[in-house]
Design an enzyme around this catalytic site. Sequence first.
Site, PDB file in Angstrom:
ATOM      1  N   ASP A  22      48.866 -21.591 -26.412  1.00 55.00           N
ATOM      2  CA  ASP A  22      48.669 -22.741 -27.268  1.00 55.00           C
ATOM      3  C   ASP A  22      48.688 -23.909 -26.257  1.00 55.00           C
ATOM      4  OD1 ASP A  22      48.746 -24.307 -29.832  1.00 55.00           O
ATOM      5  OD2 ASP A  22      50.812 -24.864 -29.104  1.00 55.00           O
ATOM      6  N   ASP A  24      48.532 -27.751 -27.472  1.00 55.02           N
ATOM      7  CA  ASP A  24      49.395 -28.986 -27.912  1.00 55.02           C
ATOM      8  C   ASP A  24      51.079 -28.400 -27.984  1.00 55.02           C
ATOM      9  OD1 ASP A  24      47.001 -29.508 -28.940  1.00 55.02           O
ATOM     10  OD2 ASP A  24      47.639 -31.675 -28.722  1.00 55.02           O
ATOM     11  N   ASP A 180      54.154 -23.088 -29.965  1.00 52.29           N
ATOM     12  CA  ASP A 180      55.341 -23.725 -30.643  1.00 52.29           C
ATOM     13  C   ASP A 180      55.414 -23.901 -32.141  1.00 52.29           C
ATOM     14  OD1 ASP A 180      53.274 -25.605 -30.479  1.00 52.29           O
ATOM     15  OD2 ASP A 180      54.678 -27.269 -30.836  1.00 52.29           O
TER      16      ASP A 180
HETATM   17  O1  PGA Z   1      44.980 -29.895 -32.610  1.00 50.77           O
HETATM   18  C1  PGA Z   1      45.499 -29.027 -33.461  1.00 50.77           C
HETATM   19  O2  PGA Z   1      45.192 -28.817 -34.413  1.00 50.77           O
HETATM   20  C2  PGA Z   1      46.781 -28.235 -32.812  1.00 50.77           C
HETATM   21  O3  PGA Z   1      46.589 -28.031 -31.701  1.00 50.77           O
HETATM   22  P1  PGA Z   1      47.458 -26.546 -30.833  1.00 50.77           P
HETATM   23  O4  PGA Z   1      46.760 -25.301 -31.694  1.00 50.77           O
HETATM   24  O5  PGA Z   1      46.892 -26.537 -29.276  1.00 50.77           O
HETATM   25  O6  PGA Z   1      48.852 -26.870 -31.094  1.00 50.77           O
END
Ligand code: PGA
Length: 229
Positions: A22, A24, A180
Amino acid sequence: MSTEAVANTDLPTQAPKAILFDLDGTLLDTAADLGAALNHMLEQHQRPAVPDHEFRPLASHGANGLLQLGFGDHFHANKQSLREQFLTRYESNIATHTVLYKGTQELLSELSKRGIAVAIVTNKPTFLTKLLLPEFSLLAPIEVVVCGDTLNVAKPDPAPLMHAAQALSVAASDCWYVGDAERDIEAGRRAGMRTILAEYGYIHANDEPHKWQADHHISAPNELIKLLP
Ligand SMILES: O=C(O)COP(=O)(O)O
């Protein structure tokens, strides 16, 4: 929460052929730039700013999660326009405060040494991901990047993870997924991958991560190395 890598199941006996991440809250700490975009908008709309400790736990929920926090019911009545304003502001200040989590460099170089492939599976839209990754020399070379709009479904659907595995020519059962958020662990489990919860990421006090059934929890990226057989 524990500070040690803990396993809900036995330690793996077989190394993965690929590890999917992932973005963020797992590889990049993007919360400060997301929060700054939100607060800029709140100021424009004469609304009170949201402090770091309130927006940070929602940073993995993207524009919708943050706008809901800042604008409440007003967001639902003006969803499209607020989303557009937010994304435009975030796009022009996407890597001002964003940093790699400490330990990411050690982890990625260890994976490269061991010949374990790496991919990113994020719900961030492609246009933002394409702007952000080149800002980080460690992430820029990652070739397989699946974004929230790459397919017509996003996590917690397992399809984006399967798509990344396919692009790497690796069976899903030979991949691990690190994330996360609950949707990350759900997507990984549904894809048949070993799942690792990045508990250093954006987990809200109301979340119940012990119920998400991740195979392992890590409290820093380089703790993943300890899980490799
Ligand atoms: O921007 C988003 O919707 C979240 O991004 P992620 O899946 O990398 O946590």
